[in-house]
Design an enzyme around this catalytic site. Sequence first.
Site: not given
Length: 449
Positions: A154, A359
């Site tokens: 992730h 991110d």
Amino acid sequence: MGLVIVANRAPFRLTPEGLAPAVGGLASALLPVLEARGGVWVAAREEGEKALTLRPRESAIRLVQVTLPQKEWQGFYGGFANRILWPLCHYFLEKVELKRDYFQDYVRANQRFASKVTELLQPEDVVFIQDYHLMLLPKLLRERVPNPIGFFFHIPWPSSGVFRVLPWGKALVEGLLGADLIGFHTSEYAENFLRTAAHYGFPIEGNRVRWGDRWIRVEVHPLGIDTARFRELVRDKRVQEHAQALKHLAGKRLILGVDRLDYTKGILERLLAYERFLRTHPHWRGKVTLFQIATPTRTSVAEYRELKRQVDEVVGRIMGSFLREDWIPLRYFYQAFPPEELVAFYLAADVALITPLRDGMNLVALEYAYTSEEGILILSNLAGAAEYLREALLVNPYDLEGIGAALDQALRTPKGARQERLQALWDRIDGLDVKRWAEGFLHSLAEGR
């Protein structure tokens, strides 16, 4: 066919009424799928922490917890996951602490997970492992069971040159190759992984990696948001009334930042950019207000406390330099807000300033773009979401002048042009629906076997 989801964190939180689903993308994505298929969620628990009940009320989901001794938990989670993998994958090499003890605890914790999952597995079960805490688990399971195994990473997978800083890099890649399917949010991360595997000598063919006599597929499956839930919240009268109250509180054009107080999120750099913006674009003084939400995280870690001190200092400096009797340039919220309150902030904001230094995806950007009615999104080009949200104003989060120029452009953009951008973003985010992400990954896992 049952489903076994394995993650470091449990998908439930303890409330006075009992267990309730956790707030966040992963729980929103996977709990409905697990409920529909029936199965088990396996998560870690630090020794001494209160155990959660095995089966939440009115749910077909079982929760099984893997108890880790306190010292091992600290080395596995606080050490290897958060002081090595987290900073390295976000390109903060100066924060990486390459301690062998951390890796040994990481190995032991992954072995405990492997033992627990092996005990639970039925012959037809599918295993879906989540994130960087459990990179060794696919191989440990593959050595024991023939079941289908999927793994999703992730956070960003860094360039091969950065990943090779790790003395245990090959072991981690080999650990992932126990899976049948490895998923990433963006094509950049998938390509970085393939290059990393090739460096360690694993043959690559297209999007597949060979390990022994097996071929492991590497695919892009971008995680989205619960679009149906956010549509409901936008229509909620209480949310709309709260949004109006926030607009009134701002009194001016409202710029919004929403982040965890983590060094990867770029809050400090964003505040410095806003300070410079007010100096270099004096015509906006008295006409804009920045609302910055900073959710506390890892408050026991000295590095995060130091970040908070630095942020507090810049907040104080902005207020001291620009505050006027008729204008508050900045409102700083050091607290967490539930989704319904966040949506009110989204509806109230003329501009969202989402500028992480790196991110994996950044779901806040998707949430804002999907719920805003007239706003404009300024987004870091180093967030995974930038690959999909091309109609946002993309900025380099390290370029303070560039952020200021983007703010000036966003605030000047006519309503019609803003709505054109938003319409394109709405359509794309609809296609990234969080439930579609989970089902799409599991379908691909099943098809490839």
